[in-house]
Design an enzyme around this catalytic site. Structure first.
Site, short mmCIF file in Angstrom:
data_model
loop_
_atom_site.label_atom_id
_atom_site.label_comp_id
_atom_site.label_asym_id
_atom_site.label_seq_id
_atom_site.Cartn_x
_atom_site.Cartn_y
_atom_site.Cartn_z
N GLU A 104 -4.85 4.27 6.17
CA GLU A 104 -5.16 4.37 4.29
C GLU A 104 -5.68 5.36 4.07
O GLU A 104 -5.19 6.60 3.20
CB GLU A 104 -5.72 3.18 3.59
N SER A 141 -11.35 1.42 2.88
CA SER A 141 -10.87 0.58 3.64
C SER A 141 -10.29 2.17 4.39
O SER A 141 -10.00 2.82 4.25
CB SER A 141 -9.75 -0.51 3.23
N ARG A 195 0.74 -1.67 0.34
CA ARG A 195 -0.12 -0.14 0.37
C ARG A 195 0.80 1.13 -0.18
O ARG A 195 0.53 2.11 0.95
CB ARG A 195 -0.79 0.15 0.90
#
Length: 285
Positions: free
Chosen positions: A277, A207, A164
């Site tokens: 995130e 998310s 990520r």
């Protein structure tokens, strides 16, 4: 830092006091004092160089702007071309997943199907090494074209992809994706069906936290008893605890406070420091 005192003059393409909430998937937050949406890579690069601290905004799926407003924002919404060249699918930084998949479907090109349903554009996908269903952007990125002092092209290996995130610096102009013949419609439909079954609909940035070694963020949040917990108009989804919903009147501060509360609660109960995130831009107190 501004390099030219007149950079925000109207003739340079800047708009004043533009609301940002409608340009984010969470639908909360204030306005940009200065906002630009260049139509070409050349204009985009020039604006990025002139306004070094401007925030680059794609689909706004991982961004929450302060209710108090922010300074300069450059949108990639008009940089949305997708084409096939020299065996590579090229997507300008503002090209949405939906646009990329539509092009692949029409031209029978496979390899990008796992992106189905992700509310992001090509630039954000590469920058965050987005992934789902066992695949990540690092698996299909051929190159990333970026601008800093100069325009340069990075190979996939030079992007420094990891879970990520990436080591890409500078503003992303375009992304080259490795594709192959044969678009898998059934796989796309299965992914979208799974998302509808497991993820909540509504205003959300997807998310909230990354999964970590040995844990799923949503599971920890649920075990902490936070499903359905809310602060103002911001709510932890009853369907999936790693999703925060704007129930209609959430402020950016509500969202920030809820994210902060979740972090403290999970850390206190399980000793796990969740990694966001989502990115908060501007002044939050």
């Amino acid at each position: 830092m501004l390099k030219h005192g007149c950079i925000f003059c109207g003739e340079n393409g800047w708009e004043r006091n533009v609301p940002l909430a409608p340009r984010t998937t969470i639908g909360a937050g204030g306005s940009a004092a200065y906002f630009a949406r260049p139509e070409t890579e050349e204009k985009f690069a020039a604006l990025c160089r002139a306004a070094e601290n401007a925030f680059i905004l794609g689909k706004g799926s991982n961004a929450v702007f302060s209710d108090k407003g922010v300074g300069a924002v450059i949108s990639t919404e008009k940089l949305n071309k997708v084409f096939y060249e020299n065996g590579v699918l090229v997507a300008e930084s503002g090209a949405s997943v939906a646009r990329i998949l539509a092009f692949c479907r029409e031209n029978d090109l496979g390899g990008t199907e796992f992106l189905s349903g992700i509310p992001a554009s090509a630039g954000g996908l590469a920058l965050m090494n987005a992934g789902a269903f066992g695949r990540e952007m690092k698996d299909i990125v051929a190159f990333v074209k970026v601008c800093g002092e100069n325009v340069k092209t990075l190979t996939g290996e030079e992007c420094g992809f990891s879970y990520r995130k990436s080591e890409i610096t500078g503003a992303i102009l375009a992304v080259g994706l490795k594709v192959k013949r044969g678009f898998d419609r059934a796989f796309c439909e299965e992914i979208l069906k799974t998302r509808r079954q497991k993820q909540p609909a509504g205003k959300t940035f997807g998310s909230t936290f990354q999964n970590g070694a040995g844990y799923f963020a949503g599971e920890l949040i649920e075990r902490a008893g936070l499903k359905g917990f809310r602060i103002g108009g911001a709510l932890v989804s009853e369907k999936h605890a790693n999703f925060i919903l704007n129930t209609g009147n959430a402020t950016a501060q509500n969202v920030y406070d809820l994210v902060s509360y979740i972090e403290k609660k999970v850390d206190g109960q399980f000793g796990v420091k969740l990694v966001r995130e989502v990115r908060f831009i501007g002044d939050f107190t």
